[in-house]
Design a protein around this motif. Sequence first.
Motif, PDB file in Angstrom:
ATOM      1  N   ARG A  17       0.823  -1.214   0.000  1.00 11.42           N
ATOM      2  CA  ARG A  17       0.000   0.000   0.000  1.00 11.42           C
ATOM      3  C   ARG A  17       0.858   1.264   0.000  1.00 11.42           C
ATOM      4  O   ARG A  17       0.611   2.198  -0.760  1.00 11.42           O
ATOM      5  N   SER A  18       1.898   1.290   0.819  1.00  9.96           N
ATOM      6  CA  SER A  18       2.730   2.498   0.908  1.00  9.96           C
ATOM      7  C   SER A  18       3.556   2.711  -0.356  1.00  9.96           C
ATOM      8  O   SER A  18       3.771   3.860  -0.758  1.00  9.96           O
ATOM      9  N   SER A  19       4.007   1.628  -0.981  1.00 10.04           N
ATOM     10  CA  SER A  19       4.811   1.803  -2.195  1.00 10.04           C
ATOM     11  C   SER A  19       3.963   2.339  -3.349  1.00 10.04           C
ATOM     12  O   SER A  19       4.416   3.185  -4.114  1.00 10.04           O
ATOM     13  N   VAL A  20       2.725   1.877  -3.449  1.00  8.14           N
ATOM     14  CA  VAL A  20       1.871   2.319  -4.549  1.00  8.14           C
ATOM     15  C   VAL A  20       1.296   3.704  -4.280  1.00  8.14           C
ATOM     16  O   VAL A  20       1.184   4.526  -5.183  1.00  8.14           O
ATOM     17  N   SER A  21       0.937   3.986  -3.033  1.00  6.60           N
ATOM     18  CA  SER A  21       0.330   5.287  -2.735  1.00  6.60           C
ATOM     19  C   SER A  21       1.325   6.434  -2.862  1.00  6.60           C
ATOM     20  O   SER A  21       0.920   7.583  -2.990  1.00  6.60           O
ATOM     21  N   SER A  22       2.621   6.139  -2.852  1.00  5.91           N
ATOM     22  CA  SER A  22       3.620   7.197  -3.008  1.00  5.91           C
ATOM     23  C   SER A  22       3.830   7.593  -4.466  1.00  5.91           C
ATOM     24  O   SER A  22       4.543   8.562  -4.735  1.00  5.91           O
ATOM     25  N   MET A  23       3.209   6.872  -5.394  1.00  8.00           N
ATOM     26  CA  MET A  23       3.362   7.201  -6.815  1.00  8.00           C
ATOM     27  C   MET A  23       2.612   8.481  -7.157  1.00  8.00           C
ATOM     28  O   MET A  23       1.596   8.814  -6.544  1.00  8.00           O
ATOM     29  N   LYS A  24       3.099   9.177  -8.162  1.00  7.57           N
ATOM     30  CA  LYS A  24       2.469  10.405  -8.612  1.00  7.57           C
ATOM     31  C   LYS A  24       1.196  10.066  -9.395  1.00  7.57           C
ATOM     32  O   LYS A  24       1.208   9.197 -10.262  1.00  7.57           O
ATOM     33  N   GLY A  25       0.111  10.738  -9.086  1.00  7.59           N
ATOM     34  CA  GLY A  25      -1.148  10.553  -9.805  1.00  7.59           C
ATOM     35  C   GLY A  25      -2.108   9.572  -9.166  1.00  7.59           C
ATOM     36  O   GLY A  25      -3.231   9.413  -9.619  1.00  7.59           O
ATOM     37  N   VAL A  26      -1.710   8.913  -8.100  1.00  3.98           N
ATOM     38  CA  VAL A  26      -2.569   7.928  -7.440  1.00  3.98           C
ATOM     39  C   VAL A  26      -3.582   8.666  -6.564  1.00  3.98           C
ATOM     40  O   VAL A  26      -3.223   9.502  -5.744  1.00  3.98           O
ATOM     41  N   LYS A  27      -4.867   8.346  -6.763  1.00  5.59           N
ATOM     42  CA  LYS A  27      -5.927   8.956  -5.965  1.00  5.59           C
ATOM     43  C   LYS A  27      -6.349   8.055  -4.814  1.00  5.59           C
ATOM     44  O   LYS A  27      -6.620   8.532  -3.727  1.00  5.59           O
ATOM     45  N   SER A  28      -6.465   6.743  -5.060  1.00  2.98           N
ATOM     46  CA  SER A  28      -6.858   5.830  -3.980  1.00  2.98           C
ATOM     47  C   SER A  28      -6.243   4.455  -4.214  1.00  2.98           C
ATOM     48  O   SER A  28      -6.005   4.049  -5.349  1.00  2.98           O
ATOM     49  N   VAL A  29      -6.002   3.767  -3.107  1.00  2.00           N
ATOM     50  CA  VAL A  29      -5.460   2.411  -3.135  1.00  2.00           C
ATOM     51  C   VAL A  29      -6.345   1.543  -2.266  1.00  2.00           C
ATOM     52  O   VAL A  29      -6.599   1.866  -1.107  1.00  2.00           O
TER      53      VAL A  29
ATOM     54  N   VAL B 104       2.654   0.811 -12.334  1.00  2.00           N
ATOM     55  CA  VAL B 104       2.103   0.352 -11.057  1.00  2.00           C
ATOM     56  C   VAL B 104       2.570  -1.082 -10.788  1.00  2.00           C
ATOM     57  O   VAL B 104       2.975  -1.416  -9.674  1.00  2.00           O
ATOM     58  N   LEU B 105       2.524  -1.925 -11.812  1.00  2.00           N
ATOM     59  CA  LEU B 105       2.976  -3.309 -11.660  1.00  2.00           C
ATOM     60  C   LEU B 105       4.451  -3.367 -11.282  1.00  2.00           C
ATOM     61  O   LEU B 105       4.847  -4.135 -10.402  1.00  2.00           O
ATOM     62  N   LYS B 106       5.248  -2.537 -11.908  1.00  2.23           N
ATOM     63  CA  LYS B 106       6.686  -2.496 -11.605  1.00  2.23           C
ATOM     64  C   LYS B 106       6.937  -2.028 -10.173  1.00  2.23           C
ATOM     65  O   LYS B 106       7.809  -2.556  -9.483  1.00  2.23           O
ATOM     66  N   LYS B 107       6.140  -1.066  -9.712  1.00  2.00           N
ATOM     67  CA  LYS B 107       6.295  -0.546  -8.350  1.00  2.00           C
ATOM     68  C   LYS B 107       5.920  -1.609  -7.319  1.00  2.00           C
ATOM     69  O   LYS B 107       6.582  -1.746  -6.295  1.00  2.00           O
ATOM     70  N   VAL B 108       4.869  -2.397  -7.605  1.00  2.00           N
ATOM     71  CA  VAL B 108       4.473  -3.463  -6.685  1.00  2.00           C
ATOM     72  C   VAL B 108       5.533  -4.553  -6.659  1.00  2.00           C
ATOM     73  O   VAL B 108       5.858  -5.094  -5.604  1.00  2.00           O
TER      74      VAL B 108
END
Length: 147
Positions: free
Chosen positions: A43-55, A75-79
């Motif tokens: 959750r923290s790795s994906v929510s830190s991405m630019k443009g993410v509104k909700s996880v 997003v897949l690469k970040k996860v």
Amino acid sequence: MGVLDHFSDLCSVSSTRKSRRKPFQTVDIKVKMDCDGCERRVRSSVSSMKGVKSVEVVRKQSRVSVTGYVEPHKVLKKVRSTGKRAEFWPYIPYNLVTYPYAPQAYDKKAPSGYVKNVAQALPSPNTPMVKYTSLFSDDNPNACSIM
């Protein structure tokens, strides 16, 4: 007027950098998460991405839904950078499929109410549609004899 148009074309300032805004979309990813720590890390790795509104993380289904102005592959690469094995969500709801028990569609590991998204489960465009209105019609010689 030809001279003025020529000068205006020479003096006009145009941006060569074309910036397109990413579309607003939802990306679903299948990630195996065992504990609260795994869930928190994803959750923290994906929510830190630019443009993410909700996880949204559903640990029971091993599913992560990311909504926002993001690219699915980023997003897949970040996860995957968290050390977890991840892939795009391969399932679709059971009620959207015509043949849910096709050999490649039925998956025992799928969450309840979902089957794999394969071409064999979806109806082919060449199959004839059965019209139920003409099935019991008096004009149809093969209609039911009870009517």
